[in-house]
Design a protein around this motif. Sequence first.
Motif, mmCIF file in Angstrom:
data_model
loop_
_atom_site.group_PDB
_atom_site.id
_atom_site.type_symbol
_atom_site.label_atom_id
_atom_site.label_comp_id
_atom_site.label_asym_id
_atom_site.label_seq_id
_atom_site.Cartn_x
_atom_site.Cartn_y
_atom_site.Cartn_z
ATOM 1 N N ALA A 1 86.695 26.316 -75.959
ATOM 2 C CA ALA A 1 87.007 26.366 -77.387
ATOM 3 C C ALA A 1 88.012 27.462 -77.725
ATOM 4 O O ALA A 1 88.348 27.665 -78.900
ATOM 5 N N GLY A 2 88.468 28.187 -76.718
ATOM 6 C CA GLY A 2 89.436 29.251 -76.954
ATOM 7 C C GLY A 2 88.823 30.536 -77.479
ATOM 8 O O GLY A 2 89.535 31.415 -77.976
ATOM 9 N N ARG A 3 87.489 30.657 -77.362
ATOM 10 C CA ARG A 3 86.802 31.877 -77.805
ATOM 11 C C ARG A 3 86.649 32.791 -76.593
ATOM 12 O O ARG A 3 85.910 32.495 -75.651
ATOM 13 N N ARG A 4 87.322 33.918 -76.597
ATOM 14 C CA ARG A 4 87.321 34.812 -75.447
ATOM 15 C C ARG A 4 86.056 35.677 -75.409
ATOM 16 O O ARG A 4 85.599 36.160 -76.433
ATOM 17 N N VAL A 5 85.531 35.849 -74.204
ATOM 18 C CA VAL A 5 84.363 36.711 -73.981
ATOM 19 C C VAL A 5 84.820 37.916 -73.167
ATOM 20 O O VAL A 5 85.411 37.756 -72.101
ATOM 21 N N PRO A 6 84.613 39.144 -73.658
ATOM 22 C CA PRO A 6 83.859 39.535 -74.857
ATOM 23 C C PRO A 6 84.729 39.820 -76.078
ATOM 24 O O PRO A 6 84.210 40.305 -77.085
ATOM 25 N N HIS A 7 86.037 39.524 -76.018
ATOM 26 C CA HIS A 7 86.938 39.909 -77.113
ATOM 27 C C HIS A 7 86.543 39.260 -78.436
ATOM 28 O O HIS A 7 86.555 39.912 -79.489
ATOM 29 N N ASP A 8 86.206 37.954 -78.398
ATOM 30 C CA ASP A 8 85.823 37.250 -79.620
ATOM 31 C C ASP A 8 84.305 37.117 -79.763
ATOM 32 O O ASP A 8 83.772 37.163 -80.870
ATOM 33 N N VAL A 9 83.627 36.881 -78.644
ATOM 34 C CA VAL A 9 82.169 36.686 -78.644
ATOM 35 C C VAL A 9 81.563 37.453 -77.476
ATOM 36 O O VAL A 9 82.023 37.310 -76.335
ATOM 37 N N SER A 10 80.549 38.252 -77.759
ATOM 38 C CA SER A 10 79.791 38.911 -76.698
ATOM 39 C C SER A 10 78.623 38.021 -76.286
ATOM 40 O O SER A 10 77.999 37.372 -77.130
ATOM 41 N N VAL A 11 78.337 37.991 -74.987
ATOM 42 C CA VAL A 11 77.252 37.151 -74.457
ATOM 43 C C VAL A 11 76.360 38.000 -73.564
ATOM 44 O O VAL A 11 76.845 38.749 -72.707
ATOM 45 N N ILE A 12 75.062 37.849 -73.769
ATOM 46 C CA ILE A 12 74.092 38.548 -72.936
ATOM 47 C C ILE A 12 73.032 37.550 -72.484
ATOM 48 O O ILE A 12 72.655 36.654 -73.244
ATOM 49 N N GLY A 13 72.580 37.660 -71.237
ATOM 50 C CA GLY A 13 71.594 36.740 -70.684
ATOM 51 C C GLY A 13 70.259 37.412 -70.419
ATOM 52 O O GLY A 13 69.988 38.520 -70.883
ATOM 53 N N PHE A 14 69.418 36.721 -69.640
ATOM 54 C CA PHE A 14 68.095 37.232 -69.292
ATOM 55 C C PHE A 14 67.746 36.682 -67.923
ATOM 56 O O PHE A 14 67.795 35.477 -67.711
ATOM 57 N N ASP A 15 67.434 37.538 -66.980
ATOM 58 C CA ASP A 15 66.997 37.228 -65.607
ATOM 59 C C ASP A 15 67.674 38.155 -64.611
ATOM 60 O O ASP A 15 67.046 38.653 -63.700
ATOM 61 N N ASP A 16 69.016 38.303 -64.743
ATOM 62 C CA ASP A 16 69.828 39.012 -63.759
ATOM 63 C C ASP A 16 69.774 38.294 -62.415
ATOM 64 O O ASP A 16 69.387 38.865 -61.389
ATOM 65 N N VAL A 17 70.192 37.021 -62.420
ATOM 66 C CA VAL A 17 70.270 36.267 -61.168
ATOM 67 C C VAL A 17 71.349 36.888 -60.284
ATOM 68 O O VAL A 17 72.273 37.546 -60.781
ATOM 69 N N PRO A 18 71.255 36.718 -58.964
ATOM 70 C CA PRO A 18 72.241 37.338 -58.070
ATOM 71 C C PRO A 18 73.684 36.977 -58.401
ATOM 72 O O PRO A 18 74.591 37.787 -58.204
ATOM 73 N N ASP A 19 73.916 35.766 -58.920
ATOM 74 C CA ASP A 19 75.280 35.332 -59.214
ATOM 75 C C ASP A 19 75.814 35.871 -60.537
ATOM 76 O O ASP A 19 76.999 35.690 -60.830
#
Length: 345
Positions: A252-270
């Motif tokens: 969609a052309g939304r840059r991470v993290p410049h336009d949107v910050s993303v955080i997850g849960f688990d901390d998988v090796p990848d």
Amino acid sequence: MADVARLAGVSTQTVSRVSNGQPNVVDSTRRQVLDAMRTLGYRPNSAARALRSGRFRTIGVILFTLSTTGNMRTLDAIATSAAAEGYAITVIPVEAPTQDGVNGAFTRLGELAVDAVILLMEVHLLDAASVSLPTGVPVVVADSDAGDRYSVVDTDQAAGSRAAVQHLLGLGHDTVVHLAGPSGSFASQRREQAWRQALLDAGRPLPAVHRGDWSATSGYEAGRAVARTDATAVFAANDQMALGLLRALAEAGRRVPHDVSVIGFDDVPDAVAYLPPLTTVHQDFAEVGRRCVAGVLRQMAEHSAEHGTTLVPTRLVERASTAPPPAAAAAAASAQSQPTRRNTR
């Protein structure tokens, strides 16, 4: 055993200690006994040993699926920890997350010889099933809300989710969108509740919840909807959905993290190899597995059931997928670019 003892030049009691994996045998004697066993083709009879001792040295593990990251990593730790204590595990998958599926799994459990049971499943389905756990068999449940009935080992879902939300608010985001897991999942419910409470405590707006099924595909589908909003920060309930979200935002052309910050849960090796590397909440699946095994062994040793919940701590791992929101970043850049004025008279 008598033949092995004669060939090794030791007592039958020493042979018994070696065959049971007991530590109080010197290494040279242990090697003599093992060599004699191999020469004679002797194998300890676990069935006979179980009849004599009343212990099968086997732990049953009942779970819904082997496809999720959490179950696989927890099961790996359970198997490793059990083996270190001289126990094997018997894995009993539930064919479907339904009452009939649970009934079938527990019917198979009743036919097997196990000393204890570890449940990697939603306990509310156990409540609805027409079967019960074998009487007197120690039970530990992972990731559940059944601490009033069983011994539970759980990741600190609430603290991890609060840390994620507070991290994003601390960067200057006005609010945080949540990409939740399935509504029937205990872990998903806990993370969603903590996300909502953290925003309420901070006096921030509560955006609509987007929902997936833990998979990257569902994260992508939800991410396409998120990309059409003015969201500047998203907390995904697991890293796999965050991966799909990253793809949807990029398309969609939304840059991470410049336009949107993303955080997850688990901390998988990848997670460190995502583009960008993912900020996430680390949960210690291995520690959950170890504590599950320790819990059932303790119940066996003490001949008593346990209740209550043990929480395994989480921690926030900051990487490159989170940053201040666009307006704050632009203001900071503008301030840095302004020449310093000297006060002259």
